[in-house]
Design a protein around this motif. Structure first.
Motif, short mmCIF file in Angstrom:
data_model
loop_
_atom_site.label_atom_id
_atom_site.label_comp_id
_atom_site.label_asym_id
_atom_site.label_seq_id
_atom_site.Cartn_x
_atom_site.Cartn_y
_atom_site.Cartn_z
N GLY A 160 23.34 47.63 12.83
CA GLY A 160 24.43 48.96 12.31
C GLY A 160 23.27 50.27 12.34
N TYR A 161 23.31 50.59 10.77
CA TYR A 161 22.97 52.04 10.42
C TYR A 161 22.60 51.35 9.03
N ALA A 162 21.23 52.05 9.03
CA ALA A 162 20.36 52.37 7.71
C ALA A 162 21.35 53.09 6.89
N VAL A 163 20.88 52.49 5.82
CA VAL A 163 21.83 52.72 4.58
C VAL A 163 20.41 53.33 2.93
N ILE A 164 20.32 54.26 2.64
CA ILE A 164 20.05 54.42 1.71
C ILE A 164 20.35 54.62 0.07
N GLU A 165 20.72 54.59 -0.82
CA GLU A 165 21.17 54.61 -1.82
C GLU A 165 20.23 54.75 -3.35
N SER A 166 20.68 55.56 -4.38
CA SER A 166 19.86 55.65 -6.00
C SER A 166 21.38 55.25 -6.46
N VAL A 167 21.31 55.20 -7.77
CA VAL A 167 22.52 54.34 -9.16
C VAL A 167 21.50 55.94 -9.86
N VAL A 168 22.31 56.66 -10.65
CA VAL A 168 22.33 57.06 -11.57
C VAL A 168 22.81 57.82 -12.40
N GLY A 169 22.42 57.99 -14.02
CA GLY A 169 22.82 57.42 -14.62
C GLY A 169 23.62 59.42 -15.43
N ALA A 170 22.18 60.55 -14.39
CA ALA A 170 22.83 61.36 -15.02
C ALA A 170 22.59 62.82 -13.24
N THR A 171 22.20 63.53 -12.72
CA THR A 171 21.14 63.67 -11.73
C THR A 171 20.78 65.30 -12.37
N THR A 172 19.26 64.86 -12.15
CA THR A 172 18.44 66.44 -12.98
C THR A 172 18.12 66.67 -11.84
N ASP A 173 16.71 67.86 -12.26
CA ASP A 173 17.47 68.94 -11.05
C ASP A 173 15.83 68.30 -10.62
N THR A 174 14.57 67.38 -11.27
CA THR A 174 13.53 66.54 -10.15
C THR A 174 14.61 65.60 -9.58
N TYR A 175 15.32 65.26 -9.46
CA TYR A 175 16.06 64.17 -9.01
C TYR A 175 16.76 64.66 -7.86
N LYS A 176 17.31 65.95 -8.11
CA LYS A 176 17.82 66.28 -6.87
C LYS A 176 17.37 67.30 -5.77
N LEU A 177 16.08 67.74 -6.36
CA LEU A 177 15.14 68.51 -6.11
C LEU A 177 14.50 67.05 -5.00
N LYS A 178 13.66 66.34 -5.36
CA LYS A 178 13.56 64.88 -4.10
C LYS A 178 13.78 64.52 -3.16
N LYS A 179 15.93 64.36 -4.11
CA LYS A 179 16.35 63.54 -2.90
C LYS A 179 16.82 64.64 -2.13
N ARG A 180 16.50 66.28 -1.88
CA ARG A 180 16.50 66.99 -0.97
C ARG A 180 15.66 66.67 0.10
N LEU A 181 14.57 67.14 -0.56
CA LEU A 181 13.38 66.65 -0.05
C LEU A 181 13.38 65.88 1.33
N ALA A 182 13.26 64.68 0.72
CA ALA A 182 13.67 63.38 1.26
C ALA A 182 14.29 63.37 2.45
N GLU A 183 15.94 64.21 2.15
CA GLU A 183 16.42 64.35 2.97
C GLU A 183 16.23 64.64 4.01
N VAL A 184 15.57 66.07 4.21
CA VAL A 184 15.32 66.98 5.22
C VAL A 184 13.52 66.38 6.04
#
Length: 133
Positions: A84-108
């Protein structure tokens, strides 16, 4: 599903707790629990190619800026056993600003969707495989 067990592990920087799921060690019970859920999905032939800590380099103008390291990557299986399709997951306790930035950069950079699973909601994901988005 087999429960996780807690083990104290000595590191050079001191002691920390590691959580064992199927002989693989994680730094949180939520990640270990999700791993065991995904191992069950592999056994049920719902997913394949389960990978731990896939690393996605973030490169801009041929300059490596950083890496995004997710917790899991796998491929879904359709009822006819076609990939089917690839799925990427991250399990996080708290979403920090660094996490949000890196995640968005990877997605783009890769044109993908990274699924964030809040640690406190891990039990709600027992039978969930994210849809292709």
């Amino acid at each position: 599903m087999k429960p996780t067990s807690k083990k104290s592990v000595k590191k050079s920087s001191g002691r920390y707790e590691a959580y064992q799921g199927n002989m693989v060690y994680f730094n949180s019970t939520a990640k270990a629990d999700r791993y065991l859920q995904l191992v069950q999905f592999v056994g049920d032939k719902l997913i394949t190619d389960l990978e731990l800590n896939p690393e996605l380099p973030i490169v801009v103008n041929n300059v490596r800026i950083t890496n995004y390291i997710a917790d899991f990557r796998y491929v879904t299986l359709e009822p006819n056993n076609h990939r089917g399709y690839a799925v990427i997951e991250s399990v996080v306790g708290a979403t920090t600003d660094t996490y949000k930035l890196k995640k968005r950069l990877a997605e783009v950079t890769y044109g993908i969707k990274i699924n964030t699973i809040p640690a406190k909601e891990i039990e709600e994901w027992t039978e969930i495989i994210p849809l292709n988005q």
